[in-house]
Each structure stands twice: as C-alpha cells, then as structure tokens.
Scaffold this motif. Structure first.
Motif, PDB file in Angstrom:
ATOM      1  N   LEU A 150      24.102  44.100  36.836  1.00 38.87           N
ATOM      2  CA  LEU A 150      23.395  45.382  37.029  1.00 38.87           C
ATOM      3  C   LEU A 150      21.878  45.389  37.238  1.00 38.87           C
ATOM      4  O   LEU A 150      21.499  45.975  38.248  1.00 38.87           O
ATOM      5  CB  LEU A 150      23.635  46.393  36.094  1.00 38.87           C
ATOM      6  CG  LEU A 150      25.128  46.986  35.846  1.00 38.87           C
ATOM      7  CD1 LEU A 150      25.049  48.076  34.666  1.00 38.87           C
ATOM      8  CD2 LEU A 150      25.181  47.958  37.249  1.00 38.87           C
ATOM      9  N   LEU A 151      21.465  44.390  36.233  1.00 38.38           N
ATOM     10  CA  LEU A 151      19.881  44.116  36.570  1.00 38.38           C
ATOM     11  C   LEU A 151      19.423  43.564  37.730  1.00 38.38           C
ATOM     12  O   LEU A 151      18.763  43.923  38.728  1.00 38.38           O
ATOM     13  CB  LEU A 151      19.299  43.652  35.493  1.00 38.38           C
ATOM     14  CG  LEU A 151      19.333  44.618  34.117  1.00 38.38           C
ATOM     15  CD1 LEU A 151      18.864  43.524  32.821  1.00 38.38           C
ATOM     16  CD2 LEU A 151      18.210  45.656  34.118  1.00 38.38           C
ATOM     17  N   ARG A 152      20.445  42.604  38.032  1.00 35.53           N
ATOM     18  CA  ARG A 152      20.233  41.769  39.437  1.00 35.53           C
ATOM     19  C   ARG A 152      20.279  42.580  40.500  1.00 35.53           C
ATOM     20  O   ARG A 152      19.676  42.496  41.503  1.00 35.53           O
ATOM     21  CB  ARG A 152      21.358  40.435  39.355  1.00 35.53           C
ATOM     22  CG  ARG A 152      21.029  39.641  40.459  1.00 35.53           C
ATOM     23  CD  ARG A 152      21.819  38.371  40.485  1.00 35.53           C
ATOM     24  NE  ARG A 152      21.517  37.496  41.465  1.00 35.53           N
ATOM     25  CZ  ARG A 152      20.867  36.523  41.368  1.00 35.53           C
ATOM     26  NH1 ARG A 152      20.174  36.161  40.438  1.00 35.53           N
ATOM     27  NH2 ARG A 152      20.570  35.731  42.479  1.00 35.53           N
ATOM     28  N   GLU A 153      21.395  43.289  40.477  1.00 35.38           N
ATOM     29  CA  GLU A 153      21.761  44.205  41.621  1.00 35.38           C
ATOM     30  C   GLU A 153      20.830  45.336  41.983  1.00 35.38           C
ATOM     31  O   GLU A 153      20.328  45.649  43.093  1.00 35.38           O
ATOM     32  CB  GLU A 153      23.104  44.759  41.438  1.00 35.38           C
ATOM     33  CG  GLU A 153      23.537  45.675  42.877  1.00 35.38           C
ATOM     34  CD  GLU A 153      24.881  46.321  42.564  1.00 35.38           C
ATOM     35  OE1 GLU A 153      25.300  47.019  43.475  1.00 35.38           O
ATOM     36  OE2 GLU A 153      25.770  46.053  41.768  1.00 35.38           O
ATOM     37  N   SER A 154      19.988  45.825  40.957  1.00 38.10           N
ATOM     38  CA  SER A 154      19.127  46.867  41.095  1.00 38.10           C
ATOM     39  C   SER A 154      17.999  46.206  41.680  1.00 38.10           C
ATOM     40  O   SER A 154      17.105  46.997  42.675  1.00 38.10           O
ATOM     41  CB  SER A 154      18.641  47.532  39.788  1.00 38.10           C
ATOM     42  OG  SER A 154      18.019  46.751  38.749  1.00 38.10           O
ATOM     43  N   ALA A 155      17.549  45.028  41.231  1.00 34.12           N
ATOM     44  CA  ALA A 155      16.298  44.276  42.073  1.00 34.12           C
ATOM     45  C   ALA A 155      16.595  44.025  43.497  1.00 34.12           C
ATOM     46  O   ALA A 155      15.811  44.334  44.342  1.00 34.12           O
ATOM     47  CB  ALA A 155      16.031  43.012  41.295  1.00 34.12           C
ATOM     48  N   ALA A 156      17.937  43.693  43.717  1.00 34.04           N
ATOM     49  CA  ALA A 156      18.230  43.301  45.242  1.00 34.04           C
ATOM     50  C   ALA A 156      18.231  44.652  45.974  1.00 34.04           C
ATOM     51  O   ALA A 156      18.083  44.573  47.301  1.00 34.04           O
ATOM     52  CB  ALA A 156      19.567  42.485  45.391  1.00 34.04           C
TER      53      ALA A 156
END
Length: 249
Positions: A190-196
């Motif tokens: 989720l954190l990675r997706e929010s950054a992307a």
C-alpha cells in the motif's frame, strides 16, 4: 533518489544534539539527503543510529540543532509553531507502529479526522474516501470501529488517514512492527502504491530487512551519520549490511 531528480524533501547538513557539556549526545552528525516525489525510501541502522530522530525532524516534531530541512520548497527553520502545525496538516501524513485510531469512531470517521481538524468541509472528500477505501481494500468495513477490525485492517485505516488530504510526504515509523509477515507485506504494498500513484514521498524507518527490501532505496545510518545507500537491494543484502554495521559498532 535518481540522479537529476528534483528533491521533494531535502536535508542539508542536519545535526541534532541532546543535552550539553560532557553528557551531550549527538544523535545526528551532518546528514545530507534528498528524497524525490514518488520515491519510497527506507531508513535503517543499529539501535541508537539516529533513525527515529531523523524521522521526527522530517515531520517537524523536533527541531534540529543545525542544518536545514526543506519540504516542497519550504524551509522549516524559522517557521512559527502555528505554521509548522499547518504545514504538518497540509503536507505530511504519519503512519506509526501503534495505529492510534480513536476507538469510539468508525473507520471512515477515523480517516476523516485530519480533514475535520483542518476545519475543511467533508463534502469534497466523498470521492476521495471512496478511492482510499478501495485502495486499502476496506470498502465493506467503513462503518466498523477499531475493535471490530484486525491489526492489519487497523493499520490500513491508519494509512488511509495519512493519505486523505493528499500530503506530499508520508512518514512511517515501523509500520509493520505489530503485524504478521503476510499482513505486513500488504501494508508495504500500500505504501509503495501510494508513492507511485500519487507521486508522494514515503520515508519509512524499519529494522526489518524484508520490509526495507520493498522500498526503492535504503539509507543506512550508524552513529548519527549516513554510511551507505543501496537502490532496490534484496533482503539478504540488507541483512548483511546491517549485521556489518552492528558488528562495527
């Protein structure tokens, strides 16, 4: 940060000393770093290396003893307490190991807290709420209170709360520390997706090599200094670097 990329968050010659005289502790010693928009960075290091101190200063929760922090072109030094509070509300989101949800509020009400505290109207956030609850996979749990959610679900609510106002910077302090490996992996995704997806900068402090391996870049601290960096290392490489740092200390 990729070479040539513009820093969304910049730390210049950052120092932090606690106390004075012979008992003074230098927690940070001239750290300089840049983090780009859309970058997911992990901060690692032995206990006492300065990880949490760095995160707190990035979040304007502590003042540095020296150096500068610039977020979205705004230098934090010299800002009044009121302006720092407004900056935190508008440009930062926080995800902690403890979920810090209010037990009497529903998931949706907890997510909307930053909006209510800011004094904004909630109507314009209805579409944003739908998007966030879809992102965190809790569309059917919006009316549930924290005691009706698992630990992983509570952490996902906390992430949605951190994202609701579209901050430039997400600061995560051991966000998977209370979670099993499968649930923790979902939170990291989720954190990675929010950054992307949103172009946000995510800076995460962790002691877990497997968690750090999800990040785009890992910054290693020791004795208050940046001693190494690695881009997209695997967990084994991270573990070996940390073990080397701990042995050297």
């Amino acid at each position: 940060m990729n070479e040539g990329a513009k820093a969304a968050v910049e730390v210049v010659d950052l120092g932090k000393t606690y106390g004075s005289g012979p008992t003074a502790v230098r927690a940070l010693k001239g750290i300089s770093l840049g983090f780009a928009g859309g970058e997911f960075a992990a901060i690692m290091g032995p206990s006492g290396s300065g990880k949490s101190t760095l995160l707190h200063i990035l979040g304007a929760l502590e003042e540095p003893s020296s150096g500068r922090v610039v977020i979205g072109g705004t230098e934090l030094s010299g800002l009044s307490d009121k302006k720092l509070t407004l900056l935190r509300r508008a440009r930062m989101g926080f995800v902690f190991q403890a979920y810090n949800l209010i037990p009497t509020l529903t998931s949706e009400e907890n997510v909307m807290l930053p909006v209510l505290i800011s004094g904004e109207g909630t109507a314009k956030y209805e579409e944003r709420l739908d998007e966030l609850f879809s992102l965190v996979g809790l569309g059917k749990r919006r009316s549930h209170r924290p005691d009706e959610l698992s630990g992983g679900e509570q952490q996902r609510v906390a992430i949605a709360r951190a994202l609701v106002r579209g901050p430039d910077l997400i600061l995560a302090d051991e966000p998977t520390g209370n979670l099993d490996s499968k649930t923790g992996a979902g939170v990291l995704d989720l954190l990675r997706e929010s950054a992307a997806r949103y172009g946000q900068t995510v800076v995460m402090v962790t002691h877990d090599a497997r968690a750090a391996a999800v990040a785009d870049r890992v910054v290693f601290l020791a004795d208050g200094k940046v001693v190494d960096e690695a881009r997209e290392p695997d967990a084994d490489e991270i573990f070996e670097r940390i073990r080397t740092l701990e042995s050297a200390g």
